[in-house]
Design a protein around this motif. Structure first.
Motif, mmCIF file in Angstrom:
data_model
loop_
_atom_site.group_PDB
_atom_site.id
_atom_site.type_symbol
_atom_site.label_atom_id
_atom_site.label_comp_id
_atom_site.label_asym_id
_atom_site.label_seq_id
_atom_site.Cartn_x
_atom_site.Cartn_y
_atom_site.Cartn_z
ATOM 1 N N ASP A 273 0.756 -1.179 -0.095
ATOM 2 C CA ASP A 273 0.118 -0.062 -0.295
ATOM 3 C C ASP A 273 0.793 1.170 0.097
ATOM 4 O O ASP A 273 0.405 2.279 -0.637
ATOM 5 N N ASN A 274 1.937 1.281 0.573
ATOM 6 C CA ASN A 274 2.587 2.445 1.060
ATOM 7 C C ASN A 274 3.607 2.653 -0.476
ATOM 8 O O ASN A 274 3.393 3.965 -0.873
ATOM 9 N N ILE A 275 4.091 1.621 -1.220
ATOM 10 C CA ILE A 275 4.559 1.848 -2.541
ATOM 11 C C ILE A 275 3.480 2.356 -3.520
ATOM 12 O O ILE A 275 3.937 3.072 -3.992
ATOM 13 N N VAL A 276 2.322 1.683 -3.487
ATOM 14 C CA VAL A 276 1.434 2.133 -4.339
ATOM 15 C C VAL A 276 1.006 3.596 -4.093
ATOM 16 O O VAL A 276 0.718 4.457 -5.172
ATOM 17 N N LEU A 277 0.671 3.931 -3.002
ATOM 18 C CA LEU A 277 0.245 5.311 -2.460
ATOM 19 C C LEU A 277 1.061 6.483 -3.015
ATOM 20 O O LEU A 277 0.711 7.423 -3.515
ATOM 21 N N LYS A 278 2.445 6.119 -2.691
ATOM 22 C CA LYS A 278 3.419 6.988 -3.354
ATOM 23 C C LYS A 278 3.615 7.238 -4.623
ATOM 24 O O LYS A 278 3.776 8.407 -5.477
ATOM 25 N N ALA A 279 3.311 6.164 -5.380
ATOM 26 C CA ALA A 279 3.389 6.318 -6.959
ATOM 27 C C ALA A 279 2.200 6.857 -7.494
ATOM 28 O O ALA A 279 1.910 7.740 -8.363
ATOM 29 N N GLN A 280 0.901 6.720 -6.822
ATOM 30 C CA GLN A 280 -0.259 7.209 -7.062
ATOM 31 C C GLN A 280 -0.070 8.941 -6.998
ATOM 32 O O GLN A 280 -0.589 9.728 -7.709
ATOM 33 N N GLN A 281 0.653 9.280 -6.022
ATOM 34 C CA GLN A 281 0.688 10.723 -5.536
ATOM 35 C C GLN A 281 1.569 11.187 -6.557
ATOM 36 O O GLN A 281 1.377 12.491 -6.896
#
Length: 664
Positions: free
Chosen positions: A457-465
């Protein structure tokens, strides 16, 4: 009351004639005249309206031409008491003609239908793009999946067949059956005709390289894989694996060697474990990243409006992901401990009180400076989003070094070497997202076990940001069988709104239930899975509604950007109802529906035919390397035989219709 159904069925039963072509033709015409005459006589005798309805239901099994003939004859012979039957006949004829017209129009330019008007059981529409052989194959495979004793021992049977008969025999047996049913092909070239056929039915593709390796297997004949006791196997979550609560099973691992290759067949009794990787070196992770690059380019080339599926555990060591997830959970616990009044915010007073108790002594100015690091907007409080986004691994190490005593928080902090490996993993993922940006391809990141998911989740949220500022480039995945799924989804939506990027999500029920419960029981931890399947269904519906009704969507500022991955017809109908309630059109809403290749065709093809965005999850790759995926598909169908019961019935009816049509 006389039952006309039985005699009418006997009359309309097709006959197989012998003799020359002219004789067969003559007998056919004579039989048709007799059939029409007898039906007219029977209907003439019927002076009761209720009897007329019953007789008309039997007549409606014949052809539209026969209906019209009977209607004309009946209107001439018996005008009294026949109006009810006439209404039934004309209504059915109109419906038949409408369906034939829709099938003739391949463009499906008709207006989108409402929930109540969509017929998911019209086999002629659903299977219009399927050959008779494909229908028979699907029917046989689904029936085979109902034989529990065969499916549960499929891994042993496969191991035996590979050892005794060899890989060539296994490929010869499985290529036209299981592989053809659940996989698109072995390469980008071979899947292109299939993707084009889906496109003709207004169905998009989600491409995924499905070759799999076991976390405990050797790679290239070299040892040193991750031990399964340390890192539990990773299971595919690519659709709605609606698993029914059952008994727990022990993990077993089988590695089959064929032609100098390791062919992984890792299963739990009755449940295959799919999409698992070995991590002896960083080179293997780089190789996996190359595979995902190939998938992204494939989507751009053969299905531009589709998705590419990515699995984060393929890009780094799963043990590292588990360590990182533990660290993230501990930071959340630390936040809750600092939040003394449990209002979801940390004030300066709460921060200072906790700091003086757990960390080295510091003056007020130092504590204020530490607090301001999290409160960058000078709101006077620290919220969960600011806490999570600010407390990166480097800052965690700094804070841990200031702890008075060794604590759970200080124990889970990553060391510099682990941080370097994590940076490499994030770098691989970021390169994939940048490539997807260049080629205008959307990425769908699979969800995994709860002990990996916080890091993912942390990796994906950074990418989405970074990449979802202007478009729905990266999609998060929410598994609704988890008790915390709705609250996590709400937090992610809030973070997207706060940081100013477009939230995009795929929702599924989940595919790891048996393993999650076994692990929780072994560790004496709370069960993360909903207690009942009904709770999971409710959570799935609630998450759908939360995403559709979030503020930016209702204000018309952005699309829903949600993929509903489910094989549950009621969930699909509920989603369509939510669309209608929100007054959103399927084409412009940003909502898509997804099902696995070879399963739930009655949903995918019906949705595509009625103007909705529908997708098939299309795995591809070398057949032997896809064996764990194929076994898992068979075992999922075994678990979900209740769900495929409708599909079996539709397949049976359509096969019978086609075969009888040829006989006639």
């Amino acid at each position: 009351m006389v039952d006309f159904s039985r005699p009418l069925m006997k009359i309309m039963r097709p006959a197989v004639f012998k003799g020359t072509w002219r004789e067969r033709k003559l007998r056919t015409l004579q039989g048709e005249r007799k059939r029409r005459s007898k039906m007219a006589v029977l209907m003439t005798k019927n002076r009761n309206g209720m009897r007329g309805l019953r007789a008309s239901s039997a007549i409606m099994r014949s052809t539209p031409q026969t209906f019209r003939t009977c209607a004309r004859t009946l209107s001439q012979r018996s005008p009294v008491g026949i109006h009810a039957s006439k209404v039934g006949i004309h209504t059915h004829v109109a419906a038949k003609e409408a369906n034939e017209g829709k099938r003739r129009s391949q463009s499906y330019q008709n207006p989108t239908k409402t929930t109540n008007s969509i017929d998911f059981e019209d086999g002629e529409v659903v299977y219009s793009k399927h050959s008779t052989w494909e229908l028979i194959r699907a029917y046989v495979i689904f029936q085979f999946c109902g034989l529990e004793w065969i499916v549960k021992n499929s891994d042993r049977m496969l191991h035996f067949a590979l050892r005794v008969f060899g890989a060539s025999f296994v490929q010869f047996l499985l290529r036209p059956t299981l592989f053809a049913q659940f996989c698109g092909g072995e390469s980008l070239t071979t899947i292109q005709p299939f993707v084009r056929r889906l496109k003709e039915a207004r169905i998009g593709g989600i491409l995924d390289y499905a070759a799999e390796a076991d976390v405990g297997d050797e790679v290239g004949g070299q040892g040193g894989g991750i031990n399964e006791a340390d890192a539990s196997s990773n299971v595919r979550n690519d659709g709605d694996e609606e698993e029914i609560q059952g008994k727990q099973n022990n993990l077993t691992s089988v590695s089959v060697v064929t032609s100098g290759k390791n062919v992984p067949v890792t299963t739990r009794s009755g449940h295959a474990l799919a999409r698992q990787y070995s991590y002896q070196t960083e080179m293997q992770c780089d190789a996996n990243a190359k595979i995902f690059e190939t998938s992204i380019r494939a989507v751009h080339g053969v299905s531009p409006d589709g998705f590419a599926a990515v699995k984060v555990t393929a890009l780094g060591n799963p043990l590292l992901l588990e360590r990182c997830s533990d660290a993230l959970r501990e930071t959340q616990r630390l936040f809750r401990r600092m939040d003394l009044n449990d209002d979801g915010m940390i004030t300066l007073e709460e921060f200072a009180s906790f700091w003086s108790q757990w960390f080295v002594e510091a003056d007020a100015a130092t504590i204020q400076r530490e607090f301001n690091t999290f409160d960058s907007k000078n709101t006077g409080v620290i919220d969960p989003i600011a806490w999570t986004t600010t407390l990166d691994p480097e800052m965690m190490r700094t804070m841990a070094s200031k702890c008075k005593d060794e604590s759970p928080f200080s124990k889970v902090v990553l060391n510099p070497e682990e941080q370097h490996l994590l940076d490499s993993m994030e770098s691989r993922f970021d390169k994939l997202v940048k490539l997807a940006d260049e080629l205008d391809v959307r990425l769908m990141v699979d969800a995994e076990h709860t002990y990996f998911q916080p890091a993912i989740d942390n990796i994906v949220l950074k990418a989405q940001q970074r990449h979802n500022k202007h478009t729905d480039r990266v999609y998060q995945t929410i598994q609704c069988y988890l008790k915390d799924s709705r609250s996590r989804n709400a937090l992610f939506m809030k973070r997207a709104e706060t940081e100013g990027w477009k939230y995009a999500v795929k929702i599924v029920r989940g595919a790891y239930m048996h393993q999650e419960r076994a692990r929780a029981k072994k560790r004496n931890e709370p069960d993360p899975i909903h207690d009942t399947i009904e709770d999971t269904h409710k959570c799935f519906a609630d998450v759908m509604e939360d995403v559709i009704t979030r503020p930016k969507v209702t204000a018309g500022q952005e699309k829903v950007n949600m993929v509903i991955a489910t094989h549950n017809q009621l969930s699909v109908q509920h989603a369509i109802g939510l669309l209608e309630k929100a007054k959103l059109t399927p084409q412009d809403s940003g909502i898509a529906f997804g099902q696995l290749l070879g399963m739930a065709d009655h949903l995918t093809y019906t949705l595509g035919a009625n103007g909705f965005c529908a997708y098939k999850y299309i795995p591809y790759g070398p057949m032997l390397e896809c064996l764990p995926y194929l076994l898992r598909r068979a075992q999922e169908n075994s678990d979900l035989m209740g769900s495929v019961g409708c599909e079996l019935s539709m397949l049976s009816k359509e096969i019978r219709r086609r075969l009888l049509g040829r006989i006639r």
